[in-house]
Motif scaffolding. Structure first.
Motif, mmCIF file in Angstrom:
data_model
loop_
_atom_site.group_PDB
_atom_site.id
_atom_site.type_symbol
_atom_site.label_atom_id
_atom_site.label_comp_id
_atom_site.label_asym_id
_atom_site.label_seq_id
_atom_site.Cartn_x
_atom_site.Cartn_y
_atom_site.Cartn_z
ATOM 1 N N ASN A 110 0.827 -1.196 0.000
ATOM 2 C CA ASN A 110 0.000 0.000 0.000
ATOM 3 C C ASN A 110 0.865 1.251 0.000
ATOM 4 N N LYS A 111 0.254 2.359 -0.332
ATOM 5 C CA LYS A 111 0.948 3.642 -0.338
ATOM 6 C C LYS A 111 0.402 4.522 0.787
ATOM 7 N N TYR A 112 1.300 5.230 1.445
ATOM 8 C CA TYR A 112 0.929 6.160 2.511
ATOM 9 C C TYR A 112 1.662 7.479 2.283
ATOM 10 N N ASP A 113 1.162 8.541 2.942
ATOM 11 C CA ASP A 113 1.762 9.869 2.778
ATOM 12 C C ASP A 113 2.768 10.195 3.877
ATOM 13 N N LEU A 114 2.618 9.537 5.024
ATOM 14 C CA LEU A 114 3.487 9.815 6.158
ATOM 15 C C LEU A 114 3.502 8.595 7.062
ATOM 16 N N TYR A 115 4.682 8.312 7.633
ATOM 17 C CA TYR A 115 4.850 7.130 8.488
ATOM 18 C C TYR A 115 5.272 7.552 9.888
ATOM 19 N N ILE A 116 4.688 6.897 10.901
ATOM 20 C CA ILE A 116 5.076 7.084 12.299
ATOM 21 C C ILE A 116 5.480 5.712 12.831
ATOM 22 N N LEU A 117 6.735 5.570 13.274
ATOM 23 C CA LEU A 117 7.262 4.264 13.645
ATOM 24 C C LEU A 117 7.875 4.264 15.035
ATOM 25 N N ASP A 118 7.477 3.290 15.841
ATOM 26 C CA ASP A 118 8.208 2.992 17.070
ATOM 27 C C ASP A 118 9.382 2.090 16.686
ATOM 28 N N ILE A 119 10.424 2.032 17.530
ATOM 29 C CA ILE A 119 11.597 1.215 17.211
ATOM 30 C C ILE A 119 11.476 -0.184 17.797
ATOM 31 N N ILE A 150 10.024 8.962 13.745
ATOM 32 C CA ILE A 150 10.272 7.932 14.740
ATOM 33 C C ILE A 150 9.761 8.427 16.087
ATOM 34 N N VAL A 151 8.997 7.582 16.785
ATOM 35 C CA VAL A 151 8.581 7.895 18.160
ATOM 36 C C VAL A 151 9.108 6.769 19.038
ATOM 37 N N SER A 152 9.972 7.108 19.987
ATOM 38 C CA SER A 152 10.639 6.052 20.730
ATOM 39 C C SER A 152 11.081 6.513 22.107
ATOM 40 N N ALA A 153 11.113 5.555 23.031
ATOM 41 C CA ALA A 153 11.662 5.820 24.361
ATOM 42 C C ALA A 153 13.172 5.598 24.384
ATOM 43 N N GLN A 154 13.725 5.128 23.257
ATOM 44 C CA GLN A 154 15.167 4.920 23.155
ATOM 45 C C GLN A 154 15.856 6.276 22.972
ATOM 46 N N LYS A 177 21.266 5.962 14.273
ATOM 47 C CA LYS A 177 20.909 4.932 13.297
ATOM 48 C C LYS A 177 19.631 5.296 12.562
ATOM 49 N N ALA A 178 18.651 5.832 13.300
ATOM 50 C CA ALA A 178 17.385 6.216 12.672
ATOM 51 C C ALA A 178 17.609 7.285 11.600
ATOM 52 N N TYR A 179 18.413 8.285 11.919
ATOM 53 C CA TYR A 179 18.680 9.334 10.929
ATOM 54 C C TYR A 179 19.526 8.805 9.774
ATOM 55 N N ASP A 180 20.484 7.926 10.070
ATOM 56 C CA ASP A 180 21.300 7.338 9.004
ATOM 57 C C ASP A 180 20.447 6.542 8.022
ATOM 58 N N LEU A 181 19.385 5.912 8.542
ATOM 59 C CA LEU A 181 18.501 5.115 7.682
ATOM 60 C C LEU A 181 17.484 5.971 6.943
ATOM 61 N N GLY A 182 17.391 7.257 7.310
ATOM 62 C CA GLY A 182 16.558 8.159 6.526
ATOM 63 C C GLY A 182 15.321 8.700 7.195
ATOM 64 N N TYR A 208 12.652 12.630 14.954
ATOM 65 C CA TYR A 208 12.778 11.667 16.056
ATOM 66 C C TYR A 208 12.127 12.290 17.282
ATOM 67 N N LEU A 209 10.979 11.766 17.658
ATOM 68 C CA LEU A 209 10.220 12.310 18.770
ATOM 69 C C LEU A 209 10.368 11.376 19.972
ATOM 70 N N LYS A 210 10.877 11.919 21.070
ATOM 71 C CA LYS A 210 11.178 11.098 22.237
ATOM 72 C C LYS A 210 9.941 10.942 23.130
ATOM 73 N N LYS A 211 9.683 9.696 23.535
ATOM 74 C CA LYS A 211 8.593 9.412 24.469
ATOM 75 C C LYS A 211 9.050 9.745 25.883
ATOM 76 N N PRO A 212 8.130 10.194 26.735
ATOM 77 C CA PRO A 212 6.726 10.519 26.436
ATOM 78 C C PRO A 212 6.622 11.881 25.762
ATOM 79 N N PHE A 213 5.574 12.073 24.970
ATOM 80 C CA PHE A 213 5.358 13.344 24.286
ATOM 81 C C PHE A 213 3.880 13.686 24.344
#
Length: 224
Positions: A43-52, A77-81, A89-94, A98-103
């Motif tokens: 499928n195609k999406y316009d924006l992705y939000i991913l936990d690690i 990316i939304v992550s507690a890491q 690594k997240a930025y290197d992968l594109g 990067y939004l840090k939990k909690p937010f």
């Protein structure tokens, strides 16, 4: 506009989905990396939000696959890491953000709003896309207006109009509509024609034209 969410915390997943859907977005959410891979490959999406840290493929692996398919669509990316190795690594992968939990949910919405603007570089300083003939489309709230009066759209009509805006004055094939609006799910051709006809009636006659045997086009030649 279609947003894909990978988040294995059930409560947070629901909170994010509800907040985005209240803003008029169409959200597909999953809670593990296996389902995530299946969806992004089909499928195609316009924006992705991913936990690690999720079951199955990690958010990093899902991000890597997204970038093989598309180099430019926004990935948040939304992550507690919080360690620099994971962030780097997240930025290197594109990833784009990067939004840090909690937010706060409002913070996430602000990030999404910014990245939506980047999809429309000619309108980066505006939330409103001028469609001409007195019509405008609010990217933030996914709302169609005619002379500042709201025109009610169904969810699929919002998706179709978003797809047309992505491709102003370009032909959008029936296959693209099937993939974007129906997620490649089984449908009858009459359903697509019926929905397009209903959207045409909500706009000015002639704005959406039928390119016989190919698809449809949202014309911009006379747009203001």
């Amino acid at each position: 506009m279609k947003i894909f969410l990978l988040e294995d915390d059930f409560s947070l997943n629901r909170l994010i989905c509800n907040a985005l859907e209240q803003k008029g977005f169409f959200v597909t959410s999953v809670d593990d990396g296996y389902d995530a891979m299946t969806h992004i490959l089909n499928n195609k999406y316009d924006l992705y939000i991913l936990d690690i840290n999720v079951p199955g493929f990690s958010g990093h692996e899902v991000l890597e696959e997204i970038r093989k398919i598309n180099k430019s669509l926004p990935v948040i990316i939304v992550s507690a890491q919080l360690d620099m190795d994971n962030i780097s690594k997240a930025y290197d992968l594109g990833c784009n953000d990067y939004l840090k939990k909690p937010f706060e949910l409002e913070e996430l919405l602000l990030h999404i709003k910014y990245h939506i603007k980047t999809l429309y570089k000619n309108d980066i300083d505006k939330d409103i896309i001028d469609l001409g003939y007195g019509f405008s489309f609010d990217l933030k709230d996914q709302t169609l207006y005619k002379h500042e009066h709201e025109i009610i759209l169904t969810q699929k009509e919002k998706l179709l109009l978003t797809l047309f805006i992505h491709n102003l004055d370009k032909t959008v094939s029936s296959e693209m509509i099937h993939e974007y609006v129906w997620d490649n799910k089984e449908m009858e051709a009459v359903s697509m024609r019926s929905m397009i006809h209903k959207l045409q009636k909500k706009l000015k006659s002639g704005m959406i034209v039928n390119i016989r045997g190919v698809g449809y086009k949202l014309m911009k030649k006379e747009f203001t």
